[in-house]
Every structure is written in C-alpha cells, then in structure tokens.
Motif scaffolding. Structure first.
Motif, PDB file in Angstrom:
ATOM      1  N   ASP A 134      49.913 -86.470  98.039  1.00  0.00           N
ATOM      2  CA  ASP A 134      50.421 -87.022  99.289  1.00  0.00           C
ATOM      3  C   ASP A 134      49.532 -88.211  99.672  1.00  0.00           C
ATOM      4  OD1 ASP A 134      51.466 -87.593 101.736  1.00  0.00           O
ATOM      5  OD2 ASP A 134      51.009 -85.659 102.661  1.00  0.00           O
ATOM      6  N   ALA A 135      50.100 -89.419  99.627  1.00  0.00           N
ATOM      7  CA  ALA A 135      49.306 -90.626  99.882  1.00  0.00           C
ATOM      8  C   ALA A 135      48.770 -90.651 101.309  1.00  0.00           C
ATOM      9  CB  ALA A 135      50.150 -91.873  99.608  1.00  0.00           C
ATOM     10  N   SER A 136      49.557 -90.185 102.266  1.00  0.00           N
ATOM     11  CA  SER A 136      49.078 -90.170 103.651  1.00  0.00           C
ATOM     12  C   SER A 136      47.924 -89.181 103.817  1.00  0.00           C
ATOM     13  CB  SER A 136      50.227 -89.801 104.593  1.00  0.00           C
ATOM     14  OG  SER A 136      50.784 -88.537 104.248  1.00  0.00           O
ATOM     15  N   ILE A 160      45.788 -88.432 101.436  1.00  0.00           N
ATOM     16  CA  ILE A 160      44.627 -89.072 100.797  1.00  0.00           C
ATOM     17  C   ILE A 160      43.977 -90.068 101.752  1.00  0.00           C
ATOM     18  CG2 ILE A 160      43.906 -90.574  98.917  1.00  0.00           C
ATOM     19  CD1 ILE A 160      46.080 -89.360  97.207  1.00  0.00           C
ATOM     20  N   ARG A 161      44.789 -90.826 102.471  1.00  0.00           N
ATOM     21  CA  ARG A 161      44.238 -91.804 103.422  1.00  0.00           C
ATOM     22  C   ARG A 161      43.503 -91.098 104.558  1.00  0.00           C
ATOM     23  NH1 ARG A 161      46.407 -97.421 105.153  1.00  0.00           N
ATOM     24  NH2 ARG A 161      45.304 -97.801 107.113  1.00  0.00           N
ATOM     25  N   ARG A 162      44.104 -90.057 105.099  1.00  0.00           N
ATOM     26  CA  ARG A 162      43.423 -89.315 106.167  1.00  0.00           C
ATOM     27  C   ARG A 162      42.159 -88.646 105.635  1.00  0.00           C
ATOM     28  NH1 ARG A 162      48.851 -87.613 107.244  1.00  0.00           N
ATOM     29  NH2 ARG A 162      48.355 -85.621 106.232  1.00  0.00           N
ATOM     30  N   GLY A 163      42.219 -88.122 104.400  1.00  0.00           N
ATOM     31  CA  GLY A 163      41.041 -87.504 103.826  1.00  0.00           C
ATOM     32  C   GLY A 163      39.910 -88.484 103.598  1.00  0.00           C
ATOM     33  N   HIS A 164      40.259 -89.712 103.209  1.00  0.00           N
ATOM     34  CA  HIS A 164      39.215 -90.739 103.068  1.00  0.00           C
ATOM     35  C   HIS A 164      38.601 -91.068 104.417  1.00  0.00           C
ATOM     36  CE1 HIS A 164      37.876 -95.011 102.983  1.00  0.00           C
ATOM     37  NE2 HIS A 164      37.258 -94.594 101.892  1.00  0.00           N
ATOM     38  N   GLN A 165      39.402 -91.034 105.460  1.00  0.00           N
ATOM     39  CA  GLN A 165      38.865 -91.281 106.792  1.00  0.00           C
ATOM     40  C   GLN A 165      37.899 -90.159 107.194  1.00  0.00           C
ATOM     41  OE1 GLN A 165      41.889 -91.996 109.728  1.00  0.00           O
ATOM     42  NE2 GLN A 165      40.422 -92.234 111.411  1.00  0.00           N
ATOM     43  N   VAL A 166      38.236 -88.925 106.844  1.00  0.00           N
ATOM     44  CA  VAL A 166      37.330 -87.806 107.135  1.00  0.00           C
ATOM     45  C   VAL A 166      36.045 -87.946 106.332  1.00  0.00           C
ATOM     46  CG1 VAL A 166      37.059 -85.299 107.014  1.00  0.00           C
ATOM     47  CG2 VAL A 166      39.235 -86.275 107.729  1.00  0.00           C
ATOM     48  N   TYR A 167      36.177 -88.286 105.052  1.00  0.00           N
ATOM     49  CA  TYR A 167      34.975 -88.455 104.237  1.00  0.00           C
ATOM     50  C   TYR A 167      34.084 -89.565 104.783  1.00  0.00           C
ATOM     51  CZ  TYR A 167      32.011 -90.173 100.504  1.00  0.00           C
ATOM     52  OH  TYR A 167      30.932 -90.618  99.795  1.00  0.00           O
ATOM     53  N   THR A 168      34.673 -90.687 105.173  1.00  0.00           N
ATOM     54  CA  THR A 168      33.886 -91.826 105.653  1.00  0.00           C
ATOM     55  C   THR A 168      33.151 -91.496 106.939  1.00  0.00           C
ATOM     56  OG1 THR A 168      35.480 -93.339 104.641  1.00  0.00           O
ATOM     57  CG2 THR A 168      34.014 -94.248 106.310  1.00  0.00           C
ATOM     58  N   ASN A 169      33.786 -90.769 107.845  1.00  0.00           N
ATOM     59  CA  ASN A 169      33.201 -90.510 109.153  1.00  0.00           C
ATOM     60  C   ASN A 169      32.360 -89.242 109.214  1.00  0.00           C
ATOM     61  OD1 ASN A 169      34.526 -92.559 111.280  1.00  0.00           O
ATOM     62  ND2 ASN A 169      36.077 -91.999 109.778  1.00  0.00           N
ATOM     63  N   VAL A 170      32.547 -88.333 108.256  1.00  0.00           N
ATOM     64  CA  VAL A 170      31.842 -87.054 108.323  1.00  0.00           C
ATOM     65  C   VAL A 170      30.982 -86.828 107.082  1.00  0.00           C
ATOM     66  CG1 VAL A 170      32.092 -84.554 108.593  1.00  0.00           C
ATOM     67  CG2 VAL A 170      33.697 -86.092 109.735  1.00  0.00           C
ATOM     68  N   CYS A 171      31.602 -86.864 105.915  1.00  0.00           N
ATOM     69  CA  CYS A 171      30.909 -86.447 104.683  1.00  0.00           C
ATOM     70  C   CYS A 171      29.966 -87.509 104.144  1.00  0.00           C
ATOM     71  CB  CYS A 171      31.930 -86.070 103.609  1.00  0.00           C
ATOM     72  SG  CYS A 171      33.209 -84.916 104.154  1.00  0.00           S
ATOM     73  N   ALA A 172      30.300 -88.792 104.323  1.00  0.00           N
ATOM     74  CA  ALA A 172      29.536 -89.860 103.688  1.00  0.00           C
ATOM     75  C   ALA A 172      28.129 -90.002 104.236  1.00  0.00           C
ATOM     76  CB  ALA A 172      30.279 -91.194 103.845  1.00  0.00           C
ATOM     77  N   SER A 173      27.820 -89.355 105.358  1.00  0.00           N
ATOM     78  CA  SER A 173      26.464 -89.440 105.896  1.00  0.00           C
ATOM     79  C   SER A 173      25.467 -88.669 105.039  1.00  0.00           C
ATOM     80  CB  SER A 173      26.435 -88.913 107.332  1.00  0.00           C
ATOM     81  OG  SER A 173      26.883 -87.564 107.365  1.00  0.00           O
ATOM     82  N   CYS A 174      25.951 -87.728 104.196  1.00  0.00           N
ATOM     83  CA  CYS A 174      25.059 -86.952 103.339  1.00  0.00           C
ATOM     84  C   CYS A 174      25.479 -86.968 101.872  1.00  0.00           C
ATOM     85  CB  CYS A 174      24.979 -85.491 103.803  1.00  0.00           C
ATOM     86  SG  CYS A 174      24.280 -85.258 105.456  1.00  0.00           S
ATOM     87  N   HIS A 175      26.776 -86.989 101.607  1.00  0.00           N
ATOM     88  CA  HIS A 175      27.282 -86.847 100.243  1.00  0.00           C
ATOM     89  C   HIS A 175      27.697 -88.210  99.689  1.00  0.00           C
ATOM     90  CE1 HIS A 175      27.436 -82.420 100.283  1.00  0.00           C
ATOM     91  NE2 HIS A 175      27.757 -82.557 101.557  1.00  0.00           N
ATOM     92  N   SER A 176      27.394 -88.426  98.424  1.00  0.00           N
ATOM     93  CA  SER A 176      27.787 -89.643  97.736  1.00  0.00           C
ATOM     94  C   SER A 176      29.019 -89.394  96.883  1.00  0.00           C
ATOM     95  CB  SER A 176      26.639 -90.134  96.850  1.00  0.00           C
ATOM     96  OG  SER A 176      26.321 -89.147  95.861  1.00  0.00           O
ATOM     97  N   MET A 177      29.631 -90.490  96.432  1.00  0.00           N
ATOM     98  CA  MET A 177      30.735 -90.446  95.467  1.00  0.00           C
ATOM     99  C   MET A 177      30.515 -91.597  94.490  1.00  0.00           C
ATOM    100  SD  MET A 177      34.132 -89.373  97.666  1.00  0.00           S
ATOM    101  CE  MET A 177      34.978 -88.873  96.161  1.00  0.00           C
ATOM    102  N   ASN A 178      29.555 -91.397  93.599  1.00  0.00           N
ATOM    103  CA  ASN A 178      29.087 -92.483  92.746  1.00  0.00           C
ATOM    104  C   ASN A 178      30.095 -92.892  91.677  1.00  0.00           C
ATOM    105  OD1 ASN A 178      26.602 -92.555  94.092  1.00  0.00           O
ATOM    106  ND2 ASN A 178      25.772 -90.917  92.807  1.00  0.00           N
ATOM    107  N   LEU A 179      31.066 -92.041  91.361  1.00  0.00           N
ATOM    108  CA  LEU A 179      32.013 -92.353  90.293  1.00  0.00           C
ATOM    109  C   LEU A 179      33.294 -93.007  90.802  1.00  0.00           C
ATOM    110  CD1 LEU A 179      31.717 -89.103  88.119  1.00  0.00           C
ATOM    111  CD2 LEU A 179      30.447 -91.246  87.930  1.00  0.00           C
ATOM    112  N   ASP A 233      46.595 -99.567  96.395  1.00  0.00           N
ATOM    113  CA  ASP A 233      47.963 -99.133  96.103  1.00  0.00           C
ATOM    114  C   ASP A 233      48.099 -97.616  96.026  1.00  0.00           C
ATOM    115  OD1 ASP A 233      48.705-101.792  95.955  1.00  0.00           O
ATOM    116  OD2 ASP A 233      48.384-101.907  93.783  1.00  0.00           O
ATOM    117  N   VAL A 234      47.094 -96.910  96.507  1.00  0.00           N
ATOM    118  CA  VAL A 234      47.178 -95.450  96.608  1.00  0.00           C
ATOM    119  C   VAL A 234      47.284 -95.044  98.068  1.00  0.00           C
ATOM    120  CG1 VAL A 234      46.007 -93.260  96.145  1.00  0.00           C
ATOM    121  CG2 VAL A 234      45.917 -95.101  94.457  1.00  0.00           C
ATOM    122  N   CYS A 235      46.331 -95.501  98.858  1.00  0.00           N
ATOM    123  CA  CYS A 235      46.372 -95.195 100.288  1.00  0.00           C
ATOM    124  C   CYS A 235      46.015 -96.406 101.153  1.00  0.00           C
ATOM    125  CB  CYS A 235      45.424 -94.035 100.605  1.00  0.00           C
ATOM    126  SG  CYS A 235      43.728 -94.284 100.048  1.00  0.00           S
TER     127      CYS A 235
END
Length: 287
Positions: free
Chosen positions: A71-73, A75-94, A102-104
């Motif tokens: 579900d593209a929508s 994925i977009r909302r999940g990226h928003q959650v990751y950016t505002n919550v998870c990215a303060s501690c967790h990386s996504m190096n890959l 063209d995905v979200c």
C-alpha cells in the motif's frame, strides 16, 4: 488344455501383483511426504512456541500472499513515522532517498526533503570534511556516527539498523506491529530490571526501548487519524517494503512467467496428443 489354463491363471496373478505393487509406490511416497510434513509442522510449532515471549498473531497485511502488493499510502505514512519517531535512534544504512521515488513520493518532494538534511562529505581540496545538502543518491542519514556513540547515548543499548529488520525477525512485520503495540504493565511476580520496559512480545519480556507511539503524536499528510495502532501498522509496512523494495515487481514477473509456462504447457500437450500421438501410434503395413 488344463495346463494352459493353469499357466494363464498364474500369469494373470503375477501381472495383478505387479500392477498392485506399481500402483502402491506413489501411495507410499505420498504417505512418506505427508508424515514428513506433519513432523515438520510439529517441529515448527515447537520452535515458535517459546516460553519467554508471546508469538504475535498473523495480521492481514495487503502485501501478503502471492497476489498481494504494498500500500503506497501506508508506505508514505510509515516513512513519516520513521522520520519523526524512529530516526532519532535507528539508522537505515541500506536505503537511499532515491528508493522512495515513484513509490510514495515524487522526485520534487524528495529533493525538497533532502534540502533540509545535511550529509558529511569530503575531503575537500584542503583535506577537511565538510557538510553539504543531501542528494537523492545519498543513503538515509544515520543518527549516530558509530556504534560507540550510539551505545553511549542509549545507556549501553545499541539500536539496530532497520534496513532489514522485517526479514531479520521470525514473524517479520507481524512481530514489529505486536512489539510496538505490546507495551504493558508487568504482571505480578515479574520484576523488571532498572532501565528496562516490559513487553511480552520481546524475547525475555524486557526491552530497553520505551513505548514510542502515542495517540495523536503526529499529523498525517493525508488526514488519517494518527492512533498508536495506525502508526504501528504504517511503520511496519514501511519497514517491510524497505527490506524488499522490489517485491511487487518480483511478484508481477512471477505471474507473467507462470502464465507463459501454462500456455506453453497447454500447447505442448495439445501437440503431443493430437499431432504427434497419431503419428507415433500408427501402423504401417507393407504389401
């Protein structure tokens, strides 16, 4: 004549035993396969049923199954959650920012996003490192420079990289959703160590990461209510997509190949039965 009748009976009996033995071979093979599958299922249940944590349920995500897609929508909302919550501690190096195209997000949206981020680059002509705005080809900016800094900032606990976290856990995105929504007060008789938090879905029941998702802590771009369960579902979908961004293309390619092979098998069967069969079974008599 009597001897001929006895010989015919003997031959028919031997032929019948041979046919029965031949027909019993597939049945024996199927019985062995069924017993092996049953034993494997029992062993799988024994592996999954662990005494120190609860096995998460099987949630009905849209991308599961042979014909399912992301579900593209979500994925977009999940990226928003990751950016505002998870990215303060967790990386996504890959994962790189161009993977979102063209995905979200559109290309312009990603460029606007990258303008707000700084990436360390260099060395320059003077041999010094410098900061520059991020580009689409850059990987996600990590919150810490190295593992030692990450452990120092989190009381010795090392936040894992989330690039392949959905594939690194037994129950994949089901485990992620259950973990994010499974925080609760410890039951009587269970003591939690200082700095730890009780979560029955985490192996051992104690996790260093506190509860991160609260109702209404974000405002989604599309107006979806940002409940804790909704955010957990969206970020689980995003992490599942990040672990395998080409899953939809792989499934589509599989459907195309299976369709082509089915048509080829049908044409081959028709040719053998109605074209080659009469030629093979015909009898030529020379006078």
């Amino acid at each position: 004549q009597r001897q001929m009748c006895i010989r015919d009976r003997y031959q028919r009996r031997v032929r019948g035993l041979t046919i029965a033995h031949t027909m019993s071979r597939p049945a024996n093979a199927l019985a062995k396969i069924a017993s092996s599958a049953a034993i494997g299922a029992l062993c799988l249940n024994q592996v999954h049923n662990n005494a120190d944590h609860i096995v998460p349920p099987d949630y009905p995500y849209s991308h599961k199954g042979f014909l399912g897609g992301f579900d593209a929508s979500a994925i977009r909302r999940g990226h928003q959650v990751y950016t505002n919550v998870c990215a303060s501690c967790h990386s996504m190096n890959l994962l790189a920012y161009r993977n979102l195209k063209d995905v979200c997000y559109t290309e312009d949206e990603i460029k606007e996003m990258c303008e707000e981020l700084e990436v360390e680059d260099g060395p320059n002509d003077e041999g010094e490192m410098f900061d520059r705005p991020a580009k689409l080809s850059d990987h996600f900016v990590a919150p810490y420079k190295n593992e030692e800094e990450a452990r120092f900032s989190n009381n010795g606990a090392y936040p894992p990289d989330l690039s392949l976290i959905a594939k690194a856990r037994m129950d994949k995105e089901d485990y992620l959703f259950a973990l994010l929504t499974g925080y609760r007060e410890p039951p009587s008789g269970i003591s939690v160590m200082p700095g730890m938090h009780y979560n029955p879905y985490f192996p051992g029941g104690q996790i260093a990461m506190p509860k991160q998702l609260m109702d209404g802590m974000l405002d989604y771009d599309d107006g979806t209510p940002a409940t804790a369960s909704q955010m957990a579902k969206d970020v689980s979908v995003f992490l599942a997509w990040a672990a395998e961004p080409t899953q939809d293309e792989r499934k589509l390619m599989g459907i195309k190949w299976i369709s082509c092979l089915a048509v080829a098998a049908a044409l081959t069967g028709y040719y053998k039965r109605f074209r080659w069969g009469p030629l093979k079974s015909r009898r030529i008599s020379y006078v």
